[in-house]
Design a protein around this motif. Sequence first.
Motif, PDB file in Angstrom:
ATOM      1  N   ARG A 149     -38.699  29.279  32.614  1.00  0.00           N
ATOM      2  CA  ARG A 149     -37.789  28.775  31.568  1.00  0.00           C
ATOM      3  C   ARG A 149     -36.479  29.553  31.589  1.00  0.00           C
ATOM      4  N   LEU A 205     -34.540  28.490  34.655  1.00  0.00           N
ATOM      5  CA  LEU A 205     -33.979  27.154  34.432  1.00  0.00           C
ATOM      6  C   LEU A 205     -32.775  27.231  33.501  1.00  0.00           C
ATOM      7  N   ALA A 206     -32.911  28.018  32.431  1.00  0.00           N
ATOM      8  CA  ALA A 206     -31.790  28.172  31.488  1.00  0.00           C
ATOM      9  C   ALA A 206     -30.592  28.802  32.187  1.00  0.00           C
ATOM     10  N   ARG A 236     -29.906  28.613  35.443  1.00  0.00           N
ATOM     11  CA  ARG A 236     -29.331  27.612  36.355  1.00  0.00           C
ATOM     12  C   ARG A 236     -28.495  26.599  35.580  1.00  0.00           C
ATOM     13  N   GLN A 237     -29.038  26.157  34.448  1.00  0.00           N
ATOM     14  CA  GLN A 237     -28.292  25.192  33.639  1.00  0.00           C
ATOM     15  C   GLN A 237     -26.988  25.793  33.127  1.00  0.00           C
ATOM     16  N   ALA A 238     -27.045  27.056  32.689  1.00  0.00           N
ATOM     17  CA  ALA A 238     -25.830  27.718  32.203  1.00  0.00           C
ATOM     18  C   ALA A 238     -24.825  27.869  33.338  1.00  0.00           C
ATOM     19  N   GLU A 280     -24.599  25.971  36.022  1.00  0.00           N
ATOM     20  CA  GLU A 280     -24.069  24.641  36.334  1.00  0.00           C
ATOM     21  C   GLU A 280     -23.037  24.209  35.303  1.00  0.00           C
ATOM     22  N   GLU A 281     -23.323  24.472  34.032  1.00  0.00           N
ATOM     23  CA  GLU A 281     -22.372  24.108  32.975  1.00  0.00           C
ATOM     24  C   GLU A 281     -21.082  24.910  33.112  1.00  0.00           C
ATOM     25  N   TYR A 307     -19.150  23.479  35.964  1.00  0.00           N
ATOM     26  CA  TYR A 307     -18.538  22.209  35.551  1.00  0.00           C
ATOM     27  C   TYR A 307     -17.304  22.471  34.688  1.00  0.00           C
TER      28      TYR A 307
END
Length: 121
Positions: free
Chosen positions: A48, A51-52, A54-56, A58-59, A62
């Motif tokens: 988790r 994943l958090a 990676r998401q951060a 990626e954001e 972006y």
Amino acid sequence: AASRSTAAGGSGDQGHEWLLEELAAERLATGAARRRAGRLRQEAAEERRALAQRQAAEELAYMRRQMQAERDLRLAQQAEIADVDRSAEELRAQLIAARTANAELRTALAQQQALLQRLRD
């Protein structure tokens, strides 16, 4: 009767030992299951977190791309505005030159008309 009692007692001790062994085996199995469950919970928590992250990431990437695109657009708009300003300055200079030339032509025309009028008189 005494031998029967000893046999029953001995049999009872064996049953008791068997139960203790079963209980010990169950405790070992329960401990192993708990450790495994703990490791699985820890792995899930790590997944988790990963994943958090990676998401951060990626954001963030972006948002950086978005900000760069906005900067590029702003620079392009500023270049266009600078071009418009230069064109406006050139047009102002041409207008001033045209007005000056027009005024000179009017003056020359007035002088020519005055000369023509004198020649006629």
